[in-house]
Design a protein around this motif. Structure first.
Motif, PDB file in Angstrom:
ATOM      1  N   LEU A  18       0.759  -1.414  -0.068  1.00  0.00           N
ATOM      2  CA  LEU A  18       0.162   0.219  -0.134  1.00  0.00           C
ATOM      3  C   LEU A  18       0.801   1.256  -0.112  1.00  0.00           C
ATOM      4  N   GLY A  19       2.002   1.001   0.446  1.00  0.00           N
ATOM      5  CA  GLY A  19       3.082   2.163   0.496  1.00  0.00           C
ATOM      6  C   GLY A  19       3.359   2.668  -0.755  1.00  0.00           C
ATOM      7  N   THR A  20       3.313   1.659  -1.786  1.00  0.00           N
ATOM      8  CA  THR A  20       3.906   1.871  -2.923  1.00  0.00           C
ATOM      9  C   THR A  20       3.155   3.207  -3.869  1.00  0.00           C
ATOM     10  N   ALA A  21       1.959   3.277  -3.282  1.00  0.00           N
ATOM     11  CA  ALA A  21       0.888   4.174  -3.882  1.00  0.00           C
ATOM     12  C   ALA A  21       1.421   5.587  -3.854  1.00  0.00           C
ATOM     13  N   ALA A  22       2.497   5.744  -2.705  1.00  0.00           N
ATOM     14  CA  ALA A  22       2.978   7.170  -2.403  1.00  0.00           C
ATOM     15  C   ALA A  22       3.827   7.529  -3.415  1.00  0.00           C
ATOM     16  N   GLY A  41      -2.393  -1.834  -9.315  1.00  0.00           N
ATOM     17  CA  GLY A  41      -3.469  -2.849  -9.202  1.00  0.00           C
ATOM     18  C   GLY A  41      -2.811  -4.125  -8.683  1.00  0.00           C
ATOM     19  N   VAL A  42      -1.628  -4.606  -9.243  1.00  0.00           N
ATOM     20  CA  VAL A  42      -1.134  -5.921  -8.698  1.00  0.00           C
ATOM     21  C   VAL A  42      -0.683  -5.691  -7.274  1.00  0.00           C
ATOM     22  N   LEU A  43      -0.108  -4.663  -6.921  1.00  0.00           N
ATOM     23  CA  LEU A  43       0.480  -4.776  -5.510  1.00  0.00           C
ATOM     24  C   LEU A  43      -0.873  -4.403  -4.540  1.00  0.00           C
TER      25      LEU A  43
END
Length: 135
Positions: A18-22, A41-43
């Motif tokens: 979820l932190g990848t969205a940052a 989406g994959v993550l």
């Protein structure tokens, strides 16, 4: 549920995904507009699966299957992030670009956390089997 250590590692994997969205890579969004939503989406699927897997603590075999599937999907997320940065031409800028570094490292951390959690699920299964033999 939270008293088992694999639950903590699965939660850390979900937070890493979820932190990848940052971390938004601007060049990847300009050239390949479909790639960043695909990676997220994959993550996001990995994060959701990790959270669901935490609540499968009563059925260890199902939790083991779920973490195995999550490992493969997490690898897919790492490859998608790596391929996206390569296609956008920002792969060589990764050491100096904090956003690109975060986009590459967080899915790798999520994979490592899922791998560790899978090992602990296997240990739990072995422990329960050994206790069943003693009965």
């Amino acid at each position: 549920m939270i008293q088992r250590i694999q639950s903590i590692f699965l939660l850390l994997a979900a937070l890493a995904c979820l932190g990848t969205a940052a971390f938004r890579v601007e060049l990847m969004q300009e050239t390949y507009t479909w790639l960043m939503p695909a990676v997220l989406g994959v993550l996001g699927l990995v994060a959701l699966g990790a959270l669901v897997s935490i609540f499968l603590y009563k059925d260890r075999q199902q939790q083991l299957k779920m973490t195995t599937i999550l490992q493969y999907v997490a690898i897919l997320g790492v490859l998608a992030a790596f391929g996206g940065l390569y296609l956008a031409g920002t792969l060589m800028e990764v050491p100096s670009n904090l956003q690109a570094t975060g986009l590459l490292l967080l899915p790798v951390f999520a994979y490592v956390f899922i791998r560790i959690a899978r090992g602990y699920v296997k240990k739990d299964i072995a422990l329960v089997r050994s206790m069943d033999r003693l009965r």
